[in-house]
Design an enzyme around this catalytic site. Sequence first.
Site, PDB file in Angstrom:
ATOM      1  N   SER A 194      -8.050  -4.633  -8.182  1.00  0.00           N
ATOM      2  CA  SER A 194      -8.599  -5.623  -6.234  1.00  0.00           C
ATOM      3  C   SER A 194      -8.251  -6.838  -6.990  1.00  0.00           C
ATOM      4  CB  SER A 194      -9.385  -4.972  -5.952  1.00  0.00           C
ATOM      5  OG  SER A 194      -9.412  -5.660  -4.331  1.00  0.00           O
ATOM      6  N   ASN A 195      -8.636  -7.606  -6.392  1.00  0.00           N
ATOM      7  CA  ASN A 195      -9.240  -8.644  -5.642  1.00  0.00           C
ATOM      8  C   ASN A 195     -10.302  -9.323  -5.122  1.00  0.00           C
ATOM      9  OD1 ASN A 195      -8.189 -10.082  -3.723  1.00  0.00           O
ATOM     10  ND2 ASN A 195      -6.232  -9.408  -4.621  1.00  0.00           N
TER      11      ASN A 195
END
Length: 215
Positions: free
Chosen positions: A24-25
């Site tokens: 993810s981020n």
Amino acid sequence: MKPLRCLVTAGPTREFFDPVRFVSNPSSGRMGFAVAAAAARTGWAVTLVAGPVSLPTPEGVTRVDVTSAAEMFRAVDEAFDGADLLVMSAAVSDYRPKERADHKVKKGELSMTIEMEPTVDILKSVAARKKPGQFVVGFAAETGDVVAYAEGKMRAKNCDMMVANRVGGPTGGFMSEENTVTLLFRDGARREIGPAPKTEIAEEIVAAIRERLQG
Ligand code: CTP
């Protein structure tokens, strides 16, 4: 007059490779949520497609929660034809693990390399079928050459407007309360906003869109 139908995306996506691990981020979703809130305050009918974030739903906004890029694509693809405006502020994962185990992978079996494959480019895919009267806004998160890259993305993704977002540094970024952005338009017009709180930036973004769409 019918309210303008506005579709906003926000937050990160999560691409799982087993039931407990994902790629993810650090997007907080704050920018997109602030845009949705400002759009609702201006009287538009707002649907917010949100990745996994811990933010309350802004008043008057219809929220659709999603997790992965594929789920976000399905939600946006379905709603796009019925929208007058798309604001794509989500930080969609560009890649996802090629395989997803259905059990928690044990340390011993976990390979040090995860094979990845690209996710669908949601913005590019839906904006390609944009009809006259529909307005599409993209975001471009960059660490350098912000405006030049954003200009290229605006054209490549058939957007009417781009919010060029400097990430990194004290007043830019994914997790911070503040942001500094440049608004770029297809006719070459540009506008700098910030550094300012994301709520103020969102108000300005919505005002700029309103000017273009409703005069
Ligand atoms: N976007 C999208 N689907 C993806 C990746 C990005 O819809 N799979 C959208 C983002 O929501 C944003 C715009 O495309 O509005 C630009 O995203 P950005 O990450 O800046 O650009 P990329 O096309 O991913 O290019 P790069 O990562 O090479 O900078």
